[in-house]
Design a protein around this motif. Structure first.
Motif, mmCIF file in Angstrom:
data_model
loop_
_atom_site.group_PDB
_atom_site.id
_atom_site.type_symbol
_atom_site.label_atom_id
_atom_site.label_comp_id
_atom_site.label_asym_id
_atom_site.label_seq_id
_atom_site.Cartn_x
_atom_site.Cartn_y
_atom_site.Cartn_z
ATOM 1 N N GLN A 13 87.180 59.201 39.349
ATOM 2 C CA GLN A 13 87.622 57.819 39.516
ATOM 3 C C GLN A 13 88.067 57.162 38.223
ATOM 4 O OE1 GLN A 13 88.113 56.533 42.610
ATOM 5 N NE2 GLN A 13 87.818 58.724 42.913
ATOM 6 N N GLU A 33 91.804 69.924 36.612
ATOM 7 C CA GLU A 33 90.926 69.739 37.781
ATOM 8 C C GLU A 33 90.614 71.109 38.375
ATOM 9 O OE1 GLU A 33 89.138 67.257 39.475
ATOM 10 O OE2 GLU A 33 88.510 69.103 40.480
ATOM 11 N N THR A 40 84.647 63.357 43.843
ATOM 12 C CA THR A 40 83.613 63.089 44.844
ATOM 13 C C THR A 40 84.007 61.941 45.765
ATOM 14 O OG1 THR A 40 81.989 63.721 43.164
ATOM 15 C CG2 THR A 40 81.144 62.637 45.135
ATOM 16 N N ASN A 138 85.654 63.534 32.462
ATOM 17 C CA ASN A 138 85.397 62.769 33.703
ATOM 18 C C ASN A 138 84.997 63.761 34.805
ATOM 19 O OD1 ASN A 138 87.446 61.118 36.182
ATOM 20 N ND2 ASN A 138 85.365 60.596 35.607
ATOM 21 N N ASP A 307 80.300 59.270 36.322
ATOM 22 C CA ASP A 307 78.912 59.663 36.582
ATOM 23 C C ASP A 307 78.323 60.564 35.497
ATOM 24 O OD1 ASP A 307 79.257 58.269 38.918
ATOM 25 O OD2 ASP A 307 78.690 59.918 40.253
HETATM 26 C C1 LIG Z 1 77.784 60.863 49.979
HETATM 27 C C2 LIG Z 1 78.218 59.940 48.869
HETATM 28 C C3 LIG Z 1 78.655 58.668 49.168
HETATM 29 C C4 LIG Z 1 79.043 57.803 48.155
HETATM 30 N N1 LIG Z 1 79.434 56.546 48.485
HETATM 31 C C5 LIG Z 1 79.808 55.692 47.511
HETATM 32 C C6 LIG Z 1 80.244 54.376 47.825
HETATM 33 O O1 LIG Z 1 80.295 53.985 48.986
HETATM 34 N N2 LIG Z 1 80.612 53.567 46.803
HETATM 35 C C7 LIG Z 1 80.573 53.974 45.497
HETATM 36 O O2 LIG Z 1 80.913 53.195 44.616
HETATM 37 N N3 LIG Z 1 80.145 55.218 45.170
HETATM 38 C C8 LIG Z 1 79.774 56.074 46.138
HETATM 39 N N4 LIG Z 1 79.389 57.351 45.809
HETATM 40 C C9 LIG Z 1 79.386 57.735 44.383
HETATM 41 C C10 LIG Z 1 80.819 58.064 43.919
HETATM 42 O O3 LIG Z 1 81.394 59.025 44.760
HETATM 43 C C11 LIG Z 1 80.776 58.554 42.490
HETATM 44 O O4 LIG Z 1 80.049 57.645 41.710
HETATM 45 C C12 LIG Z 1 82.181 58.670 41.920
HETATM 46 O O5 LIG Z 1 82.954 59.576 42.660
HETATM 47 C C13 LIG Z 1 82.069 59.123 40.459
HETATM 48 O O6 LIG Z 1 83.310 59.475 40.015
HETATM 49 P P1 LIG Z 1 83.499 60.267 38.682
HETATM 50 O O7 LIG Z 1 84.806 59.775 38.183
HETATM 51 O O8 LIG Z 1 82.366 60.185 37.779
HETATM 52 O O9 LIG Z 1 83.590 61.828 39.096
HETATM 53 P P2 LIG Z 1 83.829 62.620 40.418
HETATM 54 O O10 LIG Z 1 84.422 61.790 41.486
HETATM 55 O O11 LIG Z 1 82.593 63.359 40.751
HETATM 56 O O12 LIG Z 1 84.963 63.654 39.982
HETATM 57 C C14 LIG Z 1 84.769 64.606 38.995
HETATM 58 C C15 LIG Z 1 85.858 65.648 39.090
HETATM 59 O O13 LIG Z 1 85.759 66.533 37.985
HETATM 60 C C16 LIG Z 1 86.005 67.853 38.418
HETATM 61 N N5 LIG Z 1 85.361 68.770 37.485
HETATM 62 C C17 LIG Z 1 84.035 68.915 37.236
HETATM 63 N N6 LIG Z 1 83.828 69.819 36.278
HETATM 64 C C18 LIG Z 1 85.057 70.280 35.921
HETATM 65 C C19 LIG Z 1 85.517 71.252 34.984
HETATM 66 N N7 LIG Z 1 84.667 71.894 34.197
HETATM 67 N N8 LIG Z 1 86.842 71.460 34.911
HETATM 68 C C20 LIG Z 1 87.711 70.784 35.665
HETATM 69 N N9 LIG Z 1 87.347 69.869 36.568
HETATM 70 C C21 LIG Z 1 86.029 69.618 36.677
HETATM 71 C C22 LIG Z 1 85.402 67.888 39.809
HETATM 72 O O14 LIG Z 1 85.952 68.924 40.581
HETATM 73 C C23 LIG Z 1 85.775 66.504 40.335
HETATM 74 O O15 LIG Z 1 87.006 66.536 40.978
HETATM 75 C C24 LIG Z 1 79.008 58.238 46.794
HETATM 76 C C25 LIG Z 1 78.593 59.531 46.498
HETATM 77 C C26 LIG Z 1 78.193 60.382 47.501
HETATM 78 C C27 LIG Z 1 77.744 61.771 47.144
#
Ligand SMILES: Cc1cc2nc3c(=O)[nH]c(=O)nc-3n(C[C@H](O)[C@H](O)[C@H](O)COP(=O)(O)OP(=O)(O)OC[C@H]3O[C@@H](n4cnc5c(N)ncnc54)[C@H](O)[C@@H]3O)c2cc1C
Length: 458
Positions: A13, A33, A40, A138, A307
């Motif tokens: 995100q 990616e 997520t 990220n 996260d």
């Molecule tokens: C069931 C569920 C419901 C949720 N509902 C909500 C909600 O209603 N509202 C809300 O605000 N939050 C919600 N969340 C939380 C939210 O989904 C996360 O906080 C958010 O997606 C975090 O985003 P991020 O950018 O940290 O990483 P993520 O969205 O986790 O994305 C990380 C990306 O990095 C990629 N990646 C990881 N390691 C590597 C690597 N080594 N090389 C290349 N790519 C890699 C992964 O494949 C992924 O695509 C929910 C979570 C869950 C599990």
């Protein structure tokens, strides 16, 4: 080795928005990616769960139709294949849109592979390695799978595998009574499964105030969800007709037998397989990347967003991380993570909208706290909708008059809570809202009334 101005690892995100912003400034950006674009939230978190929650709500309202004078002949059935198709279409729309935007963006190269640091400036991509002076991590997180006897012998589910289900589990055991567990628990009960939620704490969502936990328990139990509290799940075993979860508890049966198990016991960061050691990036004891208030890691030129930095666990905190980094890096801003106000929602029905402090946090703060409360049974909008479960509570600092926090459990409260959130950001006294004219009939119209009747918190 291909040279770029910046590398973004992960398309959660924060990453894609940052990549677009950097590219718009003329920088050459590599985005890596390893799995599904959108991470997520788009694929296995917010978007699909809220799509499923909507199907579950439709089923529930169909069952309640007669209360509203609507006649539906026959049984209410839920077609789980159709439910999944609807969810999949919504997810695909979001993921495909983002994928093609990244693929077609000027100055962005999307690598589909696993990123691993080779050095503080070089990253493997699965194809040719890339190099840049600015690197943004990220990588998000994944479901935590606890080490428990028998766990590997049972086909357990987690948030990702739940997304593949296109049938109705006979009896879903949900291990974990927090946000993810409660949303799935209520949803599957409404689809027609028997559901048992097992929580080791003495109450559900134990970080919330006790009356919030109790009200949510009441909501779920009224719908027929079995709630086991103070029960730690310690092992699993397979039975002919399903799975048994053995519990360490002082009350109730020492085991729960079901057809499927969902593990919803927390998340862990995707930092263990990123080669962080080669870059010298520090993590804490739980694997979260250590960052400062502007999301810089200990290595100059490397930031961690979303996260994986342990500073938030929501889509909006990840997106806010992007805004903080972009403002500081590109606009000479001085934005900090600590400037943001805690805010989130729990998408049960009714939803819980939360901002700022809980009652226990307000008490601990040592301030003179005032409280205003109202049950949803006394909110006209809720009565009209036939959705009167829950209550509204707003906490105010008796001296500064600023709002400290709010817990709003009730219909529409995931939206209504923003009026309070914005007032907190404005650092305006509560009297501004107390004197504002709000629209009737809405949940928010009660805020001025509630604020006009504040009492000391005992
Ligand atoms: C069931 C569920 C419901 C949720 N509902 C909500 C909600 O209603 N509202 C809300 O605000 N939050 C919600 N969340 C939380 C939210 O989904 C996360 O906080 C958010 O997606 C975090 O985003 P991020 O950018 O940290 O990483 P993520 O969205 O986790 O994305 C990380 C990306 O990095 C990629 N990646 C990881 N390691 C590597 C690597 N080594 N090389 C290349 N790519 C890699 C992964 O494949 C992924 O695509 C929910 C979570 C869950 C599990």
């Amino acid at each position: 080795m291909t040279d770029f101005d910046a590398i973004v690892i992960g398309t959660g995100q924060a990453g894609p928005s940052l990549a677009f912003r950097l590219a718009s400034k003329g920088m050459k950006v590599a985005v890596i990616e390893r799995h599904l674009v959108g991470g997520t939230c788009v694929n296995t978190g917010c978007t699909p769960t809220k799509a499923l929650v909507a199907s579950a709500y439709a089923a529930q309202m169909a069952r309640r139709a007669a209360e509203y004078g609507v006649a539906i002949a026959g049984e209410i059935g839920v077609d789980m294949k159709r439910v999944k198709e609807r969810k999949d279409a919504i997810v695909a729309g979001s993921r495909d849109g983002l994928t093609s935007a990244l693929e077609s963006a000027e100055n962005i190269t999307l690598y589909r592979g696993h990123a691993r640091f080779r050095s503080p400036r070089e990253v493997e991509t699965g194809a040719a390695p890339v190099r840049a002076d600015l690197i943004f991590i990220n990588v998000g997180g994944r479901a935590r799978i606890p080490e428990m006897p028998g766990i590997d012998g049972v086909p357990y589910l987690a948030n990702s595998s739940m997304m593949e289900i296109d049938f109705l589990p006979r009896h879903l055991i949900v291990v974990g009574g927090s946000y993810v567990g409660l949303e799935f628990g209520q949803m599957y009960r409404r689809f027609g499964s028997e559901v048992t939620i097992v929580e080791m704490e003495r109450r559900l969502v134990h970080r919330e105030d006790e009356d919030v936990s109790a009200a949510l328990r009441d909501v779920l139990e009224r719908e027929g969800v079995n709630v086991r509290l103070g029960a730690e799940c310690v092992s699993f075993a397979k039975r002919d007709d399903g799975i048994v979860a053995r519990l360490d508890c002082t009350e109730g049966a020492p085991e729960v037998a079901g057809s499927h198990v969902l593990l919803a016991v927390g998340r862990r960061p995707n930092t263990d397989d990123l080669g962080l050691g080669h870059a010298g990036v520090k993590c804490d004891e739980r694997g979260y990347i250590v960052v400062d208030d502007e999301l810089r890691t200990n290595v100059p030129g490397i930031w961690a967003l979303g996260d994986c930095n342990g500073r938030g666990a929501f889509t909006h905190t990840a997106y806010n991380d992007f805004e903080v980094v972009a403002a500081n890096l590109l606009e000479r801003g001085r934005r900090r993570v600590s400037d943001r106000v805690a805010a989130y929602a729990l998408y049960t029905d009714p939803p819980l909208g939360r901002v700022g402090m809980s009652v226990s946090e307000a008490r601990k703060s040592g301030r003179r706290v005032l409280v205003g409360e109202r049950p949803m049974t006394r909110v006209a909008r809720a009565i009209e909708k036939g959705e009167t479960q829950g209550f509204i509570r707003i906490l105010v600092d008796g001296d500064s008059k600023e709002i400290l926090g709010a817990s709003l459990l009730g219909t529409g409260c995931d939206e209504a809570v923003h009026a309070i959130l914005d007032l907190i950001y404005a650092k305006a006294p509560y009297t501004v809202m107390q004197r504002a004219m709000h629209i009737h009939p809405t949940v928010s119209e009660m805020f001025p009334t509630i604020l006009g009747d504040l009492k000391p918190l005992d």
